[in-house]
Design an enzyme around this catalytic site. Structure first.
Site, short mmCIF file in Angstrom:
data_model
loop_
_atom_site.label_atom_id
_atom_site.label_comp_id
_atom_site.label_asym_id
_atom_site.label_seq_id
_atom_site.Cartn_x
_atom_site.Cartn_y
_atom_site.Cartn_z
CB ILE A 21 39.78 52.90 39.63
CG1 ILE A 21 38.99 53.92 40.74
CG2 ILE A 21 39.12 51.61 39.64
CD1 ILE A 21 37.46 53.96 40.31
CG MET A 26 36.71 52.27 26.27
SD MET A 26 36.60 53.29 24.70
CE MET A 26 35.50 54.86 25.45
CG ASP A 137 33.99 44.33 25.02
OD1 ASP A 137 34.46 45.14 25.76
OD2 ASP A 137 34.08 43.34 24.95
#
Length: 894
Positions: A21, A26, A137
């Site tokens: 994807i 992260m 965030d």
């Protein structure tokens, strides 16, 4: 150890990798098939720095458990954690569709669509905050928008650990563009006290400073995202991460492109003090719901926007969008009067006012009795006004796009002052040779445009040298550009073109991106103001026709009119020598204007006993007066009402006047030769002001000085006939005083030339002394120095004596040279000082008041001294400066 890359077909436990994807800070994200439950999911494979750190991995597990407990249709779910020998991955709900960052990259969102998304985002944050989860965030890249309109917030409680280097080695370079994902600074998984967590552009100030944060940091980020949706731009951005952090901590966001009805919500979200910020995102949800006015069942507050099915989401979003496109009947117009505070008066009727972009505050020019005029600011919701420090003699104010600063002109300088406090800052020289064109406009990128006889100049809102970006077309008869106004896109702008050809004079449009092209929008001899009409169906153009204020719809793209004009107010005060009209309007729907019955100055004699005698009234508008050597006539600068000026001679015995110049371009500032048969004046016939001479009986104007590209304004002729003195507008030293020998070499030379503004020179009758006005101390003061050496004919260096003590200008000598007159800064009184020449130089007594009488503002010579009788002839200001402002809110409803 780097993050492991997985190929299609690879199995991680009972998950089969189907494809890549994308990658994030992260880790790598994959589409995978859950072979046990038969569903597709997103697998986020954690970076080695997390997977190999037991403490950080334990905190991640704890936060994942908290987020997994959230059950809300606008929050992407965490299904679990998958552990293998070398791989640790989060199992996430797979959300199809673009991110909100992708959507914003295609342009600003329509109001209805933005409100629909904002409501879902607020609902998601509210559910998380109620469960004790803070996102930390929150940004468009962490929001998915499905094709059916449903919004899903990703990565709740899980910020992104990343430290990047740009090519110059500066840590934390930020990628620009609305669709890019700006980097975070430190990992929340390493959330020790003092570490900075989150993405720079969306951090709250306390977050950027490494302080502990709570849910109010998410509320700040929500406000940032809302602004970005509506404008297509991040309100806080910089070339590097430190620049962005500085913007977050210090800069006030530009809300000029945010609809006015959202300013309150955004302002409460983006208050830099968390104690003053919205305390609960539910309050934001309520405000959004109020704007949408969408019906909801009782008790369904948290779950109104999240639809139980995709079909209901589409219906809800579509209904809100349709509502936002439906015109809402505005509130009725409200008119009220704004008076000057006690002990002050408005000064100046035509120019000294501006309304903030959001329509909430006024700035205006006030003068106290005997004091310098200054700029004051008053919120419309308040009964009091406060002075803006450092704005002495400020005029032509204009607001920054964010409404936090005011630009203005003073002492030949363009300056700015911040409403939050601090000293006024000088930006660049802007000598006020032609106040008819003086005005400015400030876009959201910090670019300021201002007018001049040479054309439009551009300068940054920080100290810089101005750049002439649009010079006048002299061949087309253009003699100056003024009244620039940026349009909402910050690139296109409107401006006024003064021309000797009436067909070419009027309002034009151009753009910073295409300065070679300009197009006539409206033939007019006055300023015109574009009003975006935020939230309405089309913008308006407001302009004065005669003394009637008109509003006319205009297409915001083509800038072509749509429909007939409507009258808004009558009796608008006009300024015949220039192109000003006394009205001001904001994008926030507020209009202010002044009316007047009489604005022509009166020729008035003032004697030493302070008695007054006026000459017969005239329909002409005088802007300059100089007495002949025998005081039987006066040379006048007369405006014809279209911006052109000519020289006329007034005969006091006959009470009649004769015209001396007839050019279609301005002829200004006439001064007398000592023989009384000749005058010199300045004219813009060549595109800039140069000096000409004319015999009053027989001659046509002839050139006295046309060297160089700078403006030259003649101010005096020495009593012995040998010298003309003039003001030269030099781009490097602003205004300077020069002398031109009338005979001989006719080679000009400087008399006073410094980095300050030196102007309005006057030669003593005996030819030994030169009085002038200078701004070297920060405000105009009157000084005297020796004139020229009688033997060499050159400027005579030596000491300078300050005559005024509290500011002053426009000095004039008495016929015997024993007294020096000058005006106060507000030009409401005339002072005089006794002067004595000594062996050591010059002595003078403290200045005293000669007469308290207001004279014509913003002209080079509003008075002169007669050779006999100790009388002064002046242009008495007859207009009532105390005329109040009339303010109209919701004027479009009319």
């Amino acid at each position: 150890m780097r993050t492991l890359r997985l190929k299609s077909g690879t199995h991680l436990g009972h998950f089969e990798i189907l494809g890549d994807i994308g990658s994030g800070a992260m880790g790598e994200v994959y589409r995978a098939r859950d072979t046990k439950l038969g569903r597709d999911v997103a697998l986020k494979v954690l970076p080695a720095s997390v997977a190999s750190d037991a403490d950080r991995l334990a905190r991640l597990r704890h936060e994942a458990q908290m987020v997994a407990a959230l059950n809300h249709p606008n929050i992407a779910q965490i299904h679990g954690l998958e552990d293998a020998v070398d791989v640790h991955a989060l199992v996430l709900e797979l959300v199809e569709g673009d991110t909100l960052a992708d959507r914003i990259a295609r342009g600003p969102l329509p109001l209805g669509e933005a409100l629909a998304i904002a409501a879902q985002l607020a609902a998601a944050l509210e559910a998380a905050h109620d469960a004790g989860v803070i996102h930390r965030d929150f940004k468009p890249a962490n929001v998915k928008v499905r094709d059916d309109g449903t919004v899903k917030v990703l990565d709740f409680g899980l910020a992104k650990p990343v430290e990047r280097q740009d090519r110059s080695g500066a840590q934390g370079a930020v990628r620009s563009g609305p669709g890019s994902d700006a980097p975070t600074m430190r990992s929340p998984l390493a959330s020790e006290h003092g570490m900075v967590v989150g993405t720079a552009n969306y951090m709250a100030p306390e977050q950027a400073q490494g302080k502990e944060v709570d849910k109010r940091a998410d509320i700040w980020a929500f406000g940032v995202v809302l602004v970005e949706m509506l404008t297509g731009r991040r309100p806080f951005d910089g070339a590097t991460l430190p620049d962005t952090i500085s913007a977050v901590v210090t800069r006030t966001p530009d809300l000029s492109r945010v609809p006015a009805q959202l300013h309150r919500l955004v302002g409460r979200c983006l208050d830099k003090d968390p104690r003053k910020r919205l305390r609960d995102i539910g309050d934001a949800l309520s405000l959004v719901d109020d704007l949408a006015a969408a019906p909801r069942a009782p008790g369904a507050r948290r779950w109104f926007w999240p639809a139980l099915t995709a079909g209901l989401s589409v219906v809800a979003a579509a209904a809100l969008w349709r509502w936002s496109q439906t015109p809402v009947a505005p509130a009725s117009p409200v008119r009220f009067q704004v008076d000057a505070p006690a002990g002050t008066e408005f000064n100046y009727t035509y120019t000294g006012t501006a309304i903030s972009p959001d329509g909430r505050s006024l700035v205006f020019r006030l003068a106290t009795v005997g004091g310098a005029p200054m700029l004051w600011v008053r919120p419309l919701g308040s009964l009091t006004a406060r002075v803006l420090s450092g704005t002495e003699n400020g005029d032509f104010p204009f607001w920054s796009a964010d409404g936090q600063s005011v630009g203005f002109f003073s002492g030949g300088r363009l300056k700015r002052v911040d409403l939050a406090g601090g000293a006024a800052i000088g930006l660049c020289d802007a000598p006020d040779i032609d106040t008819a064109l003086t005005s400015g406009s400030w876009n959201r990128d910090g670019v300021i445009l201002f007018g001049s006889p040479e054309g439009l100049r551009r300068v940054a809102s920080s100290t810089a040298l101005p750049e002439l970006i649009a010079p006048v077309a002299v061949a087309d008869g253009e003699t100056g550009y003024g009244s620039p106004q940026f349009l909402p896109d910050g690139d296109r702008f409107l401006f006024f073109v003064r021309s000797s050809d009436p067909v070419r004079q009027g309002l034009y449009a151009s753009a910073l991106s295409d300065l070679r092209t300009k197009r006539l929008i409206l033939a007019t001899d006055r300023k015109a103001v574009y009003v975006p009409n935020e939230g309405g169906d089309s913008p308006y153009l407001l302009y004065a026709q005669e003394q009637t204020l008109l509003a006319r719809r205009i297409d915001g793209r083509s800038l072509r009119f749509d429909g007939d004009p409507a009258a808004m107010a009558a009796g608008i005060a006009l300024f015949p020598p220039g192109f000003h009209a006394s009205f001001w309007v904001s994008a926030g729907g507020v209009l202010a204007y002044r009316t007047t019955a009489s604005d022509k100055p009166r020729l008035t004699w003032v004697s030493a006993d302070r008695s007054r005698q006026s000459e017969p009234d005239s329909d002409d508008f005088y802007t300059h007066v100089r007495l002949s050597p025998d005081a039987t006539r006066a040379a006048l600068e007369v405006s014809d009402g279209t911006g052109n000026m000519d020289v006329w001679i007034w005969d006091f015995a006959r009470h009649s006047k004769t015209q001396q110049t007839f050019d279609t371009r301005p002829d200004r500032t006439p001064v007398w030769a000592p023989n009384g048969h000749e005058i010199a004046f300045s004219s813009i016939r060549t595109g800039v002001f140069q000096i000409y001479r004319k015999d009053l009986n027989t001659g046509q104007p002839e050139v006295a000085l046309t060297t160089g590209p700078s403006n030259k304004i003649v101010m005096d002729w020495s009593a012995d006939g040998r010298y003309l003195v003039y003001v030269d507008r030099d781009p490097t030293t602003a205004e300077d005083v020069w002398a031109l020998p009338v005979g001989g070499s006719r080679q000009p030379f400087p008399l006073v030339r410094t980095a300050g503004i030196e102007t309005n020179p006057s030669i003593s009758p005996d030819g030994k002394w030169l009085a002038f006005e200078t701004s070297r101390s920060g405000r105009p003061e009157v000084y005297v120095q020796r004139f020229v050496d009688s033997q060499t004919g050159a400027a005579e260096p030596g000491a300078r004596w300050q005559i005024s003590t509290q500011g002053g200008g426009r000095p004039r000598w008495s016929s015997d040279g024993r007294r020096l007159y000058f005006l106060t800064l507000n030009e409401a009184a005339i002072f005089v000082a006794d002067i004595r020449a000594t062996a050591a130089g010059l002595e003078h007594d403290p200045p005293r008041v000669f007469a308290e009488i207001p004279v014509m503002l913003d002209t080079r010579s509003p008075y002169d001294v007669a050779t006999t009788g100790g009388r002064l002839l002046l242009l008495e200001r007859t207009i009532n400066q105390g005329t109040p402002l009339i303010v109209v809110t919701n004027w479009i409803a009319e």
